[in-house]
Design a protein around this motif. Structure first.
Motif, PDB file in Angstrom:
ATOM      1  N   ALA A   1     -15.938  -5.469  -0.043  1.00  0.00           N
ATOM      2  CA  ALA A   1     -14.786  -4.622  -0.358  1.00  0.00           C
ATOM      3  C   ALA A   1     -15.063  -3.714  -1.553  1.00  0.00           C
ATOM      4  O   ALA A   1     -15.139  -4.190  -2.672  1.00  0.00           O
ATOM      5  N   PRO A   2     -15.194  -2.412  -1.322  1.00  0.00           N
ATOM      6  CA  PRO A   2     -15.375  -1.488  -2.455  1.00  0.00           C
ATOM      7  C   PRO A   2     -14.115  -1.443  -3.332  1.00  0.00           C
ATOM      8  O   PRO A   2     -12.997  -1.461  -2.822  1.00  0.00           O
ATOM      9  N   VAL A   3     -14.317  -1.394  -4.632  1.00  0.00           N
ATOM     10  CA  VAL A   3     -13.212  -1.423  -5.582  1.00  0.00           C
ATOM     11  C   VAL A   3     -12.229  -0.282  -5.314  1.00  0.00           C
ATOM     12  O   VAL A   3     -11.010  -0.492  -5.307  1.00  0.00           O
ATOM     13  N   THR A   4     -12.721   0.910  -5.078  1.00  0.00           N
ATOM     14  CA  THR A   4     -11.849   2.063  -4.832  1.00  0.00           C
ATOM     15  C   THR A   4     -10.976   1.828  -3.605  1.00  0.00           C
ATOM     16  O   THR A   4      -9.767   2.077  -3.638  1.00  0.00           O
ATOM     17  N   GLN A   5     -11.571   1.333  -2.562  1.00  0.00           N
ATOM     18  CA  GLN A   5     -10.824   1.073  -1.330  1.00  0.00           C
ATOM     19  C   GLN A   5      -9.741   0.016  -1.558  1.00  0.00           C
ATOM     20  O   GLN A   5      -8.627   0.138  -1.056  1.00  0.00           O
ATOM     21  N   VAL A   6     -10.061  -0.998  -2.324  1.00  0.00           N
ATOM     22  CA  VAL A   6      -9.084  -2.047  -2.642  1.00  0.00           C
ATOM     23  C   VAL A   6      -7.918  -1.452  -3.427  1.00  0.00           C
ATOM     24  O   VAL A   6      -6.751  -1.729  -3.131  1.00  0.00           O
ATOM     25  N   ALA A   7      -8.215  -0.630  -4.415  1.00  0.00           N
ATOM     26  CA  ALA A   7      -7.158  -0.021  -5.230  1.00  0.00           C
ATOM     27  C   ALA A   7      -6.192   0.768  -4.351  1.00  0.00           C
ATOM     28  O   ALA A   7      -4.971   0.612  -4.463  1.00  0.00           O
ATOM     29  N   TYR A   8      -6.718   1.588  -3.474  1.00  0.00           N
ATOM     30  CA  TYR A   8      -5.870   2.386  -2.586  1.00  0.00           C
ATOM     31  C   TYR A   8      -5.103   1.497  -1.612  1.00  0.00           C
ATOM     32  O   TYR A   8      -3.929   1.751  -1.322  1.00  0.00           O
ATOM     33  N   ALA A   9      -5.724   0.444  -1.137  1.00  0.00           N
ATOM     34  CA  ALA A   9      -5.086  -0.452  -0.160  1.00  0.00           C
ATOM     35  C   ALA A   9      -3.857  -1.148  -0.731  1.00  0.00           C
ATOM     36  O   ALA A   9      -2.924  -1.458   0.005  1.00  0.00           O
ATOM     37  N   VAL A  10      -3.857  -1.391  -2.036  1.00  0.00           N
ATOM     38  CA  VAL A  10      -2.717  -2.089  -2.647  1.00  0.00           C
ATOM     39  C   VAL A  10      -1.750  -1.135  -3.353  1.00  0.00           C
ATOM     40  O   VAL A  10      -0.845  -1.581  -4.062  1.00  0.00           O
ATOM     41  N   GLY A  11      -1.933   0.161  -3.159  1.00  0.00           N
ATOM     42  CA  GLY A  11      -0.949   1.115  -3.654  1.00  0.00           C
ATOM     43  C   GLY A  11      -1.253   1.828  -4.947  1.00  0.00           C
ATOM     44  O   GLY A  11      -0.391   2.505  -5.500  1.00  0.00           O
ATOM     45  N   PHE A  12      -2.463   1.708  -5.477  1.00  0.00           N
ATOM     46  CA  PHE A  12      -2.843   2.461  -6.673  1.00  0.00           C
ATOM     47  C   PHE A  12      -3.580   3.719  -6.241  1.00  0.00           C
ATOM     48  O   PHE A  12      -4.551   3.639  -5.492  1.00  0.00           O
ATOM     49  N   ASN A  13      -3.133   4.870  -6.714  1.00  0.00           N
ATOM     50  CA  ASN A  13      -3.775   6.133  -6.363  1.00  0.00           C
ATOM     51  C   ASN A  13      -4.603   6.702  -7.500  1.00  0.00           C
ATOM     52  O   ASN A  13      -5.275   7.703  -7.336  1.00  0.00           O
ATOM     53  N   ASP A  14      -4.560   6.059  -8.643  1.00  0.00           N
ATOM     54  CA  ASP A  14      -5.285   6.516  -9.825  1.00  0.00           C
ATOM     55  C   ASP A  14      -6.204   5.369 -10.267  1.00  0.00           C
ATOM     56  O   ASP A  14      -5.728   4.317 -10.714  1.00  0.00           O
TER      57      ASP A  14
ATOM     58  N   GLY B   1       0.795  -1.220   0.000  1.00  0.00           N
ATOM     59  CA  GLY B   1       0.000   0.000   0.000  1.00  0.00           C
ATOM     60  C   GLY B   1       0.826   1.268   0.000  1.00  0.00           C
ATOM     61  O   GLY B   1       0.301   2.353  -0.171  1.00  0.00           O
ATOM     62  N   SER B   2       2.124   1.137   0.162  1.00  0.00           N
ATOM     63  CA  SER B   2       3.015   2.292   0.204  1.00  0.00           C
ATOM     64  C   SER B   2       3.737   2.462  -1.124  1.00  0.00           C
ATOM     65  O   SER B   2       3.750   1.565  -1.957  1.00  0.00           O
ATOM     66  N   ARG B   3       4.360   3.602  -1.260  1.00  0.00           N
ATOM     67  CA  ARG B   3       5.168   3.860  -2.453  1.00  0.00           C
ATOM     68  C   ARG B   3       6.445   3.031  -2.331  1.00  0.00           C
ATOM     69  O   ARG B   3       7.174   3.133  -1.349  1.00  0.00           O
TER      70      ARG B   3
ATOM     71  N   TYR C   1       7.128  -6.533 -11.366  1.00  0.00           N
ATOM     72  CA  TYR C   1       6.937  -7.450 -10.237  1.00  0.00           C
ATOM     73  C   TYR C   1       6.010  -6.833  -9.185  1.00  0.00           C
ATOM     74  O   TYR C   1       5.072  -7.468  -8.720  1.00  0.00           O
ATOM     75  N   VAL C   2       6.268  -5.583  -8.832  1.00  0.00           N
ATOM     76  CA  VAL C   2       5.454  -4.899  -7.826  1.00  0.00           C
ATOM     77  C   VAL C   2       4.014  -4.759  -8.308  1.00  0.00           C
ATOM     78  O   VAL C   2       3.068  -5.031  -7.562  1.00  0.00           O
ATOM     79  N   VAL C   3       3.831  -4.368  -9.552  1.00  0.00           N
ATOM     80  CA  VAL C   3       2.482  -4.204 -10.097  1.00  0.00           C
ATOM     81  C   VAL C   3       1.737  -5.536 -10.077  1.00  0.00           C
ATOM     82  O   VAL C   3       0.567  -5.603  -9.682  1.00  0.00           O
ATOM     83  N   LYS C   4       2.410  -6.606 -10.460  1.00  0.00           N
ATOM     84  CA  LYS C   4       1.765  -7.927 -10.466  1.00  0.00           C
ATOM     85  C   LYS C   4       1.359  -8.343  -9.052  1.00  0.00           C
ATOM     86  O   LYS C   4       0.245  -8.848  -8.846  1.00  0.00           O
ATOM     87  N   LEU C   5       2.219  -8.128  -8.082  1.00  0.00           N
ATOM     88  CA  LEU C   5       1.864  -8.434  -6.692  1.00  0.00           C
ATOM     89  C   LEU C   5       0.655  -7.620  -6.242  1.00  0.00           C
ATOM     90  O   LEU C   5      -0.250  -8.134  -5.588  1.00  0.00           O
ATOM     91  N   ARG C   6       0.657  -6.343  -6.585  1.00  0.00           N
ATOM     92  CA  ARG C   6      -0.462  -5.469  -6.208  1.00  0.00           C
ATOM     93  C   ARG C   6      -1.768  -5.938  -6.841  1.00  0.00           C
ATOM     94  O   ARG C   6      -2.810  -5.966  -6.195  1.00  0.00           O
ATOM     95  N   LEU C   7      -1.708  -6.307  -8.105  1.00  0.00           N
ATOM     96  CA  LEU C   7      -2.917  -6.765  -8.795  1.00  0.00           C
ATOM     97  C   LEU C   7      -3.424  -8.085  -8.228  1.00  0.00           C
ATOM     98  O   LEU C   7      -4.633  -8.273  -8.071  1.00  0.00           O
ATOM     99  N   ASN C   8      -2.514  -8.991  -7.917  1.00  0.00           N
ATOM    100  CA  ASN C   8      -2.928 -10.266  -7.321  1.00  0.00           C
ATOM    101  C   ASN C   8      -3.562 -10.049  -5.950  1.00  0.00           C
ATOM    102  O   ASN C   8      -4.557 -10.697  -5.618  1.00  0.00           O
TER     103      ASN C   8
END
Length: 99
Positions: free
Chosen positions: A59-72, A7-9, A41-48
């Motif tokens: 789990a709302p989709v937006t919340q999931v995206a932010y939780a795994v490090g996507f801000n857009d 979830g972090s940079r 590698y990082v993107v694949k882990l985040r998506l999985n």
């Protein structure tokens, strides 16, 4: 480190420092070891992890995206669709229908 900080940079330069390598050597060694770039590698882990979290019908989709490090959200949606062949919302709805 990566899995604990999804979830972090996370940037390759910081990882190189943690591994006591130059950024160039880290990138080269990482790709040789894993067959993909550090960023891929990082993107694949985040998506999985996002897919795993989206299996929860609460789990709302937006919340999931932010939780795994996507801000857009549009970037998250594009990357998710590229990886899984459907948008995160469609994936979520498909899983919600099963539960």
């Amino acid at each position: 480190f990566i899995e604990n900080n999804l979830g972090s940079r996370i940037v390759a330069e910081e990882m190189a420092k943690l591994c006591r390598m130059s950024p160039f050597r880290f990138s080269r060694t990482f790709k040789e070891a894993f067959g993909v770039t550090f960023r891929e590698y990082v993107v694949k882990l985040r998506l999985n992890e996002a897919a795993r979290l989206l299996e929860n019908p609460q789990a709302p989709v937006t919340q999931v995206a932010y939780a795994v490090g996507f801000n857009d959200m549009s970037h998250f949606s594009r990357m998710f669709k590229r990886e899984f062949g459907m948008t995160p919302s469609r994936f979520f709805n498909a899983n919600a229908a099963e539960h």
